[in-house]
Write an enzyme that holds these catalytic residues in place. Structure first.
Site, short mmCIF file in Angstrom:
data_model
loop_
_atom_site.label_atom_id
_atom_site.label_comp_id
_atom_site.label_asym_id
_atom_site.label_seq_id
_atom_site.Cartn_x
_atom_site.Cartn_y
_atom_site.Cartn_z
CB THR A 1 -0.90 -0.01 1.27
OG1 THR A 1 -1.42 1.28 1.49
CG2 THR A 1 -0.12 -0.39 2.51
CG ASP A 2 -1.15 4.96 -1.02
OD1 ASP A 2 -1.71 4.32 -0.10
OD2 ASP A 2 -1.75 5.82 -1.70
CD GLU A 3 -3.43 3.24 4.36
OE1 GLU A 3 -3.31 3.28 5.59
OE2 GLU A 3 -4.47 2.89 3.78
CE1 TYR B 1 -3.09 -2.85 5.63
CE2 TYR B 1 -3.18 -0.49 5.16
CZ TYR B 1 -3.16 -1.81 4.71
OH TYR B 1 -3.20 -2.10 3.37
CE LYS C 1 0.28 -4.73 2.81
NZ LYS C 1 -0.04 -6.09 2.26
P1 NAD Z 1 -9.39 -7.77 2.09
O1 NAD Z 1 -9.42 -7.56 3.57
O2 NAD Z 1 -10.64 -7.60 1.32
O3 NAD Z 1 -8.83 -9.23 1.77
C1 NAD Z 1 -7.71 -9.77 2.42
C2 NAD Z 1 -7.84 -11.29 2.41
O4 NAD Z 1 -6.65 -11.82 3.01
C3 NAD Z 1 -9.02 -11.81 3.22
O5 NAD Z 1 -9.80 -12.73 2.47
C4 NAD Z 1 -8.37 -12.49 4.42
O6 NAD Z 1 -9.08 -13.62 4.90
C5 NAD Z 1 -7.01 -12.89 3.85
N1 NAD Z 1 -6.02 -13.05 4.91
C6 NAD Z 1 -5.68 -12.15 5.87
N2 NAD Z 1 -4.75 -12.66 6.68
C7 NAD Z 1 -4.51 -13.93 6.23
C8 NAD Z 1 -3.66 -14.96 6.68
N3 NAD Z 1 -2.92 -14.84 7.78
N4 NAD Z 1 -3.65 -16.13 5.98
C9 NAD Z 1 -4.43 -16.29 4.88
N5 NAD Z 1 -5.28 -15.35 4.43
C10 NAD Z 1 -5.31 -14.18 5.10
O7 NAD Z 1 -8.25 -6.80 1.55
P2 NAD Z 1 -8.03 -6.18 0.10
O8 NAD Z 1 -8.59 -4.82 0.09
O9 NAD Z 1 -8.45 -7.16 -0.92
O10 NAD Z 1 -6.45 -6.05 0.10
C11 NAD Z 1 -5.62 -7.07 -0.45
C12 NAD Z 1 -4.16 -6.64 -0.34
O11 NAD Z 1 -3.95 -5.43 -1.07
C13 NAD Z 1 -3.68 -6.38 1.09
O12 NAD Z 1 -2.39 -6.87 1.21
C14 NAD Z 1 -3.69 -4.86 1.19
O13 NAD Z 1 -2.72 -4.42 2.12
C15 NAD Z 1 -3.34 -4.47 -0.23
N6 NAD Z 1 -3.85 -3.14 -0.65
C16 NAD Z 1 -5.18 -2.86 -0.54
C17 NAD Z 1 -5.64 -1.61 -0.96
C18 NAD Z 1 -7.10 -1.26 -0.89
O14 NAD Z 1 -7.45 -0.10 -1.14
N7 NAD Z 1 -8.00 -2.18 -0.60
C19 NAD Z 1 -4.74 -0.67 -1.48
C20 NAD Z 1 -3.38 -1.01 -1.57
C21 NAD Z 1 -2.94 -2.25 -1.16
#
Ligand code: NAD
Length: 363
Positions: free
Chosen positions: A147-149, A173, A177
């Site tokens: 993430t950009d965070e 968080y 990350k």
């Molecule tokens: P989300 O919460 O919708 O999905 C995350 C999934 O990971 C869930 O299904 C959860 O069960 C699974 N998970 C978490 N911990 C786990 C573990 N220990 N073992 C197995 N599975 C596990 O999140 P998202 O929005 O789909 O984000 C996905 C990724 O993208 C993350 O790594 C997040 O940091 C990154 N990201 C998200 C955004 C955003 O805006 N949503 C932006 C930049 C980066």
């Protein structure tokens, strides 16, 4: 060396039951011939419905191209087994706890999943990768989605984040990350594991667990609840449609060299209050009620350590990979609002399953 994503035999996606993961898996189904393994612990934000629905409409032979692996990255033996079993050519690592408010309330879950989980994945992938035949070893890639965070907060006139911006995370968080990004980097420099890291800005689109700003605002408005906005609502985020993010990941995996990092942005900076008002005006147009939805907006005490602004400079990915966002914010926000109107049943079901209080604040 370019990686042949389309003809890969096996792709492992961690976190594939989450928002971005399920959009990625459906994209991989359409655009590759690979067998796709979805590794997920099925946490509160997970749903397999999007993938199940998609697979139901396909022919039986195609359905054999998918397998779900119920696995928690925190358990290293299970991770080892999942990797040996799926024998991936490519790993997309999306599994993470992802909600800032939850990280403030329960930081340990974030340390476990995002740091220990990433460590286990890297460690077990390294053992697997070392044993691959040399041609498979050369084309193997693990892409870590971050993430950009991790870069902290910008003031309104600062230049946007890029790949050289120093890390300065503010929340549990973003700190977890940032730690995972450093581990990924170390596994490249120390052991030569062919990894790539991406740092993306805020995603929106269908199938997002309704605790983040956009889906939560839509659902609160539809239920005639107040729409809470932190502080003055002037915090700025750069928004990207989830399909653009997924497309960027698939282009990066094919063209990027191991050890590279890419910032992925949507070129759509908006204040939170602008986004919320925009959603209200879309609803006024497509689902009018007695008074304007914006009358539901209330301003509440700001979140501790709330970052002022995130914004990504995507010049490196544009120049080196040839990727830029395809979708326009206004059109896809409208599409997203329409999706949530149609899929309120799914939202209510997943919120109920997770025990979530809908009046909390997103983002
Ligand atoms: P989300 O919460 O919708 O999905 C995350 C999934 O990971 C869930 O299904 C959860 O069960 C699974 N998970 C978490 N911990 C786990 C573990 N220990 N073992 C197995 N599975 C596990 O999140 P998202 O929005 O789909 O984000 C996905 C990724 O993208 C993350 O790594 C997040 O940091 C990154 N990201 C998200 C955004 C955003 O805006 N949503 C932006 C930049 C980066």
């Amino acid at each position: 060396m370019e990686v042949d994503l389309k003809n890969s035999k096996s792709i492992l996606v961690t976190g594939g039951a989450g928002f971005i993961g399920n959009n990625l898996i459906r994209f991989l189904f359409k655009n590759t011939r690979a067998k796709i393994f979805n590794l997920d612990k099925l946490g509160y934000s997970s749903s397999l419905e999007a993938i199940d629905k998609y697979l139901n409409d396909l022919k039986i032979e195609s359905q054999n191209r998918y397998e779900f692996l119920n696995c928690n990255l925190v358990n290293d033996k299970d991770v080892d087994h999942a990797i040996k079993y799926s024998k991936p050519d490519i790993i997309f690592n999306l599994a993470a706890e992802s909600h800032v408010d939850r990280s403030i309330d329960s930081p340990l879950n974030f340390i476990e999943s995002n740091i220990i989980g990433t460590f286990n994945l890297l460690n077990k992938t390294l053992s697997y990768w070392k044993e691959l035949k040399s041609y498979k070893k050369d084309s193997f890639r693990l892409i870590h989605i971050s993430t950009d965070e991790v870069f902290g907060s910008l003031s309104n006139d600062d230049p946007r984040f890029n790949e050289r911006t120093p890390y300065d995370p503010s929340s549990p968080y973003s700190a977890s990350k940032a730690s995972s990004d450093h581990l990924v980097n170390a596994w490249f420099h120390t052991y030569g594991l062919p990894v790539i890291t991406t740092n993306c800005t805020n995603n929106y689109g269908p199938w997002q667990f309704p605790e983040k700003l956009i889906p939560l605002t839509i659902l609160n408005a539809l239920s005639n609840n107040s729409i809470s906005v932190y502080g003055s609502g002037m915090n700025i985020r750069d928004w990207i449609y989830v399909e653009d993010h997924v497309d960027a990941l698939c282009q990066i995996i094919q063209k990027a060299s191991p050890g590279e990092k890419y910032c992925v942005g949507g070129n759509s900076e908006r204040t939170n209050i602008e986004v919320v008002k925009h959603i209200c005006s879309i609803l006024d147009e497509i689902k009018p009620c007695d008074s304007p939805y914006s009358e539901l907006i209330i301003f509440v005490k700001d979140r501790p350590g709330h970052d002022n602004r995130y914004a990504i400079d995507s010049s490196k990915i544009e120049k080196e990979i040839g990727w830029s966002p395809n979708y326009n914010f206004e059109d896809t926000l409208k599409k997203t609002v329409q999706w949530y109107i149609k899929n309120q049943k799914w939202c209510n079901k997943i919120l109920k399953k997770s025990g979530y209080d809908k009046k909390r604040i997103g983002i």
